[in-house]
Write a protein that holds these residues in place. Structure first.
Motif, PDB file in Angstrom:
ATOM      1  N   ASP A  35       0.817  -1.214   0.000  1.00  0.00           N
ATOM      2  CA  ASP A  35       0.000   0.000   0.000  1.00  0.00           C
ATOM      3  C   ASP A  35       0.852   1.266   0.000  1.00  0.00           C
ATOM      4  O   ASP A  35       0.355   2.343  -0.320  1.00  0.00           O
ATOM      5  CB  ASP A  35      -0.925   0.003   1.226  1.00  0.00           C
ATOM      6  CG  ASP A  35      -2.064  -0.995   1.097  1.00  0.00           C
ATOM      7  OD1 ASP A  35      -2.416  -1.335  -0.044  1.00  0.00           O
ATOM      8  OD2 ASP A  35      -2.590  -1.437   2.135  1.00  0.00           O
ATOM      9  N   ALA A 100      -7.619   2.537   0.153  1.00  0.00           N
ATOM     10  CA  ALA A 100      -8.717   2.233  -0.765  1.00  0.00           C
ATOM     11  C   ALA A 100      -9.362   3.506  -1.308  1.00  0.00           C
ATOM     12  O   ALA A 100      -9.678   3.600  -2.501  1.00  0.00           O
ATOM     13  CB  ALA A 100      -9.764   1.368  -0.056  1.00  0.00           C
ATOM     14  N   SER A 164       0.078  -5.417  -9.078  1.00  0.00           N
ATOM     15  CA  SER A 164      -0.544  -4.115  -9.321  1.00  0.00           C
ATOM     16  C   SER A 164      -0.842  -3.883 -10.798  1.00  0.00           C
ATOM     17  O   SER A 164      -1.945  -3.457 -11.156  1.00  0.00           O
ATOM     18  CB  SER A 164       0.359  -2.998  -8.781  1.00  0.00           C
ATOM     19  OG  SER A 164       0.547  -3.123  -7.390  1.00  0.00           O
ATOM     20  N   ILE A 167      -3.760  -6.094 -12.102  1.00  0.00           N
ATOM     21  CA  ILE A 167      -5.070  -5.557 -11.729  1.00  0.00           C
ATOM     22  C   ILE A 167      -5.412  -4.360 -12.596  1.00  0.00           C
ATOM     23  O   ILE A 167      -6.540  -4.230 -13.103  1.00  0.00           O
ATOM     24  CB  ILE A 167      -5.076  -5.157 -10.237  1.00  0.00           C
ATOM     25  CG1 ILE A 167      -4.938  -6.389  -9.350  1.00  0.00           C
ATOM     26  CG2 ILE A 167      -6.366  -4.398  -9.886  1.00  0.00           C
ATOM     27  CD1 ILE A 167      -4.748  -6.067  -7.873  1.00  0.00           C
ATOM     28  N   PHE A 171      -8.709  -5.034 -15.091  1.00  0.00           N
ATOM     29  CA  PHE A 171      -9.949  -4.429 -14.609  1.00  0.00           C
ATOM     30  C   PHE A 171     -10.188  -3.023 -15.144  1.00  0.00           C
ATOM     31  O   PHE A 171     -11.159  -2.378 -14.756  1.00  0.00           O
ATOM     32  CB  PHE A 171      -9.952  -4.403 -13.066  1.00  0.00           C
ATOM     33  CG  PHE A 171     -10.104  -5.760 -12.442  1.00  0.00           C
ATOM     34  CD1 PHE A 171     -11.352  -6.280 -12.186  1.00  0.00           C
ATOM     35  CD2 PHE A 171      -8.987  -6.527 -12.134  1.00  0.00           C
ATOM     36  CE1 PHE A 171     -11.498  -7.534 -11.621  1.00  0.00           C
ATOM     37  CE2 PHE A 171      -9.117  -7.777 -11.571  1.00  0.00           C
ATOM     38  CZ  PHE A 171     -10.379  -8.293 -11.314  1.00  0.00           C
ATOM     39  N   TRP A 182      -9.085   0.513  -9.493  1.00  0.00           N
ATOM     40  CA  TRP A 182      -9.318  -0.851  -9.021  1.00  0.00           C
ATOM     41  C   TRP A 182      -8.116  -1.377  -8.226  1.00  0.00           C
ATOM     42  O   TRP A 182      -8.282  -2.128  -7.264  1.00  0.00           O
ATOM     43  CB  TRP A 182      -9.612  -1.779 -10.195  1.00  0.00           C
ATOM     44  CG  TRP A 182     -11.032  -1.707 -10.660  1.00  0.00           C
ATOM     45  CD1 TRP A 182     -11.495  -1.233 -11.852  1.00  0.00           C
ATOM     46  CD2 TRP A 182     -12.187  -2.128  -9.919  1.00  0.00           C
ATOM     47  NE1 TRP A 182     -12.865  -1.321 -11.907  1.00  0.00           N
ATOM     48  CE2 TRP A 182     -13.314  -1.876 -10.740  1.00  0.00           C
ATOM     49  CE3 TRP A 182     -12.383  -2.694  -8.663  1.00  0.00           C
ATOM     50  CZ2 TRP A 182     -14.613  -2.179 -10.319  1.00  0.00           C
ATOM     51  CZ3 TRP A 182     -13.661  -2.985  -8.247  1.00  0.00           C
ATOM     52  CH2 TRP A 182     -14.762  -2.723  -9.070  1.00  0.00           C
ATOM     53  N   MET A 183      -6.915  -0.965  -8.628  1.00  0.00           N
ATOM     54  CA  MET A 183      -5.725  -1.413  -7.909  1.00  0.00           C
ATOM     55  C   MET A 183      -5.737  -0.915  -6.470  1.00  0.00           C
ATOM     56  O   MET A 183      -5.488  -1.676  -5.530  1.00  0.00           O
ATOM     57  CB  MET A 183      -4.460  -0.925  -8.626  1.00  0.00           C
ATOM     58  CG  MET A 183      -3.171  -1.416  -7.986  1.00  0.00           C
ATOM     59  SD  MET A 183      -1.766  -0.330  -8.322  1.00  0.00           S
ATOM     60  CE  MET A 183      -2.221   1.122  -7.366  1.00  0.00           C
ATOM     61  N   LEU A 185      -8.299  -0.044  -4.684  1.00  0.00           N
ATOM     62  CA  LEU A 185      -9.371  -0.723  -3.962  1.00  0.00           C
ATOM     63  C   LEU A 185      -8.984  -2.159  -3.607  1.00  0.00           C
ATOM     64  O   LEU A 185      -9.152  -2.614  -2.465  1.00  0.00           O
ATOM     65  CB  LEU A 185     -10.649  -0.723  -4.806  1.00  0.00           C
ATOM     66  CG  LEU A 185     -11.370   0.618  -4.956  1.00  0.00           C
ATOM     67  CD1 LEU A 185     -12.465   0.524  -6.023  1.00  0.00           C
ATOM     68  CD2 LEU A 185     -11.975   1.049  -3.614  1.00  0.00           C
ATOM     69  N   ALA A 186      -8.437  -2.876  -4.603  1.00  0.00           N
ATOM     70  CA  ALA A 186      -8.108  -4.293  -4.407  1.00  0.00           C
ATOM     71  C   ALA A 186      -6.989  -4.494  -3.405  1.00  0.00           C
ATOM     72  O   ALA A 186      -6.922  -5.537  -2.747  1.00  0.00           O
ATOM     73  CB  ALA A 186      -7.736  -4.932  -5.752  1.00  0.00           C
ATOM     74  N   GLU A 187      -6.112  -3.498  -3.256  1.00  0.00           N
ATOM     75  CA  GLU A 187      -4.985  -3.646  -2.340  1.00  0.00           C
ATOM     76  C   GLU A 187      -5.225  -2.952  -1.002  1.00  0.00           C
ATOM     77  O   GLU A 187      -4.476  -3.178  -0.050  1.00  0.00           O
ATOM     78  CB  GLU A 187      -3.711  -3.113  -3.010  1.00  0.00           C
ATOM     79  CG  GLU A 187      -3.325  -3.967  -4.215  1.00  0.00           C
ATOM     80  CD  GLU A 187      -2.118  -3.468  -4.980  1.00  0.00           C
ATOM     81  OE1 GLU A 187      -1.720  -4.135  -5.957  1.00  0.00           O
ATOM     82  OE2 GLU A 187      -1.565  -2.396  -4.617  1.00  0.00           O
ATOM     83  N   PRO A 190      -8.124  -5.567   1.554  1.00  0.00           N
ATOM     84  CA  PRO A 190      -7.571  -6.659   2.375  1.00  0.00           C
ATOM     85  C   PRO A 190      -6.927  -6.179   3.677  1.00  0.00           C
ATOM     86  O   PRO A 190      -6.966  -6.894   4.686  1.00  0.00           O
ATOM     87  CB  PRO A 190      -6.528  -7.297   1.447  1.00  0.00           C
ATOM     88  CG  PRO A 190      -7.017  -7.007   0.072  1.00  0.00           C
ATOM     89  CD  PRO A 190      -7.620  -5.641   0.174  1.00  0.00           C
TER      90      PRO A 190
END
Length: 442
Positions: A35, A100, A164, A167, A171, A182-183, A185-187, A190
């Motif tokens: 992140d 995010a 990264s 994604i 997406f 999207w990257m 958000l996806a990272e 979690p």
């Protein structure tokens, strides 16, 4: 028989604690680095989408460290007062939320706010985990405990690019969002989920651990209490030693110069590689994984050589010198392939200096002053993170090329090498304990 019984209890206890705590700390560290550095991959397309100049992007990357530095010490105090379970969970949840929400920045100011907020949210994580380990591992076991989770940072640097950029590519356009959105958000999500799990999973102290037997908890509490008593006997006034020791300030300057290169390269490497040829983002992501992967190899090779010879300072000076020369080579060669090879040499040598630096840092002073010196050096050295990425962006903006930026980084690494080669690194046990005559100190 009694000694054998204690040894068996000790082994069982430490093994149980290790496998209970280190795996989750490893995952925390992996997400922490991911992140933190994924902005570099987002910049491959985000900069164009938001109209960000190199200088603006560089400042956004650097302002993270300002927030991190400001709240590092207060965050550690909160962890001590509220307990590690609650405070580490808070750190994870808030940094995951900010990471995010970075998906929805729309201009430079909003990006500055989110990156500063990410630094504020993450502040205290690294020293907090180190402090948490002192609640669970006697000093003789802490080095291997730290090694067990800190290697996750290297794995994150290696895998961060492929994850990264994949994604971002797969997406892009889904639900009307860009791939870089999207990257984030996806990272980021979690990390939030891990923070919630931490509330359930972590235990503040051995006495509260239902997963230890009463005998194991009692032995561990006894060992840690004895260590605390020994440190307290040294006297609080000895903390002033770390402020008055010139080597503490020299080491902070050394590591700060190194961080100019470490963070500058981490956050700008994808765009530097992108500028070397007509490459897709996924190709950039996989190529970006090679220098940190070589860094893992360099760390192992150089650390073993350092342990074998007993030398720290000249090994450290050598790896920073090699990194500086390779950085200059990458700046001046005409061939993109050769320039990338030089960047790989930089990755190999630059990352190999980290364990050498921490070994020297831990050996400067002993007792409470030693603990304070480690924290002071780390905090002061963060100036490298503040100025490194930003200066690269400013130079790229003014020259239109990364070449002069690489030359600037090389200059900082040469300073780091010179300090490492010339500073005195022997422990000053005499001043702190009075137990070892100067004539026989080693």
């Amino acid at each position: 028989m009694a000694g054998a019984s204690v040894t068996e209890l000790e082994q069982q206890t430490i093994r149980r604690v290790y496998w209970r705590l280190i795996p989750i700390l490893f995952v925390m560290m992996f997400l922490n680095y991911l992140d933190r550095i994924n902005l570099g991959y987002a910049g491959l397309t985000m900069n164009k989408d938001l109209g960000l100049s190199p200088a603006i992007f560089g400042f956004a990357a650097s302002i993270f460290f300002l927030g991190y530095m400001v709240l590092e010490v207060p965050s550690n105090l909160m962890l001590h007062w509220l307990g590690a379970r609650i405070w580490l969970a808070r750190i994870l949840i808030t940094w995951g939320l900010v990471a995010a929400l970075t998906a929805f920045v729309w201009n430079p100011l909003s990006l500055y706010v989110m990156r500063f907020g990410l630094g504020v949210a993450e502040a205290g994580f690294m020293p907090g985990v180190v402090l948490y380990l002192t609640y669970w591992f006697p000093a003789r076991y802490r080095a291997r405990a730290v090694a067990g989770y800190i290697i996750a940072g290297s794995f994150s640097a290696v895998l961060g690019g492929p994850i990264s950029t994949s994604i971002m590519t797969w997406f892009d356009g889904t639900a009307g969002l860009h791939g870089w959105q999207w990257m984030f958000l996806a990272e980021g999500v979690p990390t939030i989920l891990l923070g919630l799990f931490t509330l359930y999973y972590l235990t503040d102290r051995p006495a509260k651990a239902s997963w230890l037997t009463k005998e194991q908890a009692a032995w561990l509490e006894g060992e840690l209490a004895a260590e605390r008593a020994e440190i307290e006997q040294q006297g609080q006034h000895r903390l002033i030693e770390c402020v008055l020791d010139i080597r503490v300030w020299l080491l902070a300057a050394l590591f700060g110069c190194a961080l100019v290169g470490i963070y500058g390269l981490l956050l700008w490497l994808p765009q530097i590689i992108k500028g070397m040829g007509n490459l897709s983002n996924i190709q950039v992501g996989f190529l970006s994984a090679i220098p940190p992967l070589l860094g893992v190899i360099g760390t192992i090779v150089v650390s073993r050589s350092s342990d074998k010879t007993g030398d720290r300072k000249f090994h450290l000076a050598a790896v920073y010198l090699l990194a500086a020369v390779a950085m200059l080579g990458s700046a001046y060669v005409a061939s993109p392939v050769l320039a990338f090879v030089f960047l790989c040499i930089v990755g190999f040598s630059l990352n190999a200096g980290n364990p050498l630096f921490w070994s020297i840092n831990a050996s400067l002073l002993t007792g409470a002053a030693g603990a304070a010196s480690i924290a002071l050096v780390n905090t002061l050295a963060q100036f490298g993170g503040l100025i490194g990425p930003w200066c690269i962006g400013l130079i790229k903006d003014s020259t239109g090329s990364f070449s002069w930026a690489l030359v600037g980084i090389a200059g900082f690494l040469l300073v780091a090498s010179a300090i490492a080669a010339t500073m005195r690194v022997k422990p000053r046990e005499t001043e702190l304990t009075g137990a070892v005559p100067s004539s026989v100190a080693h």
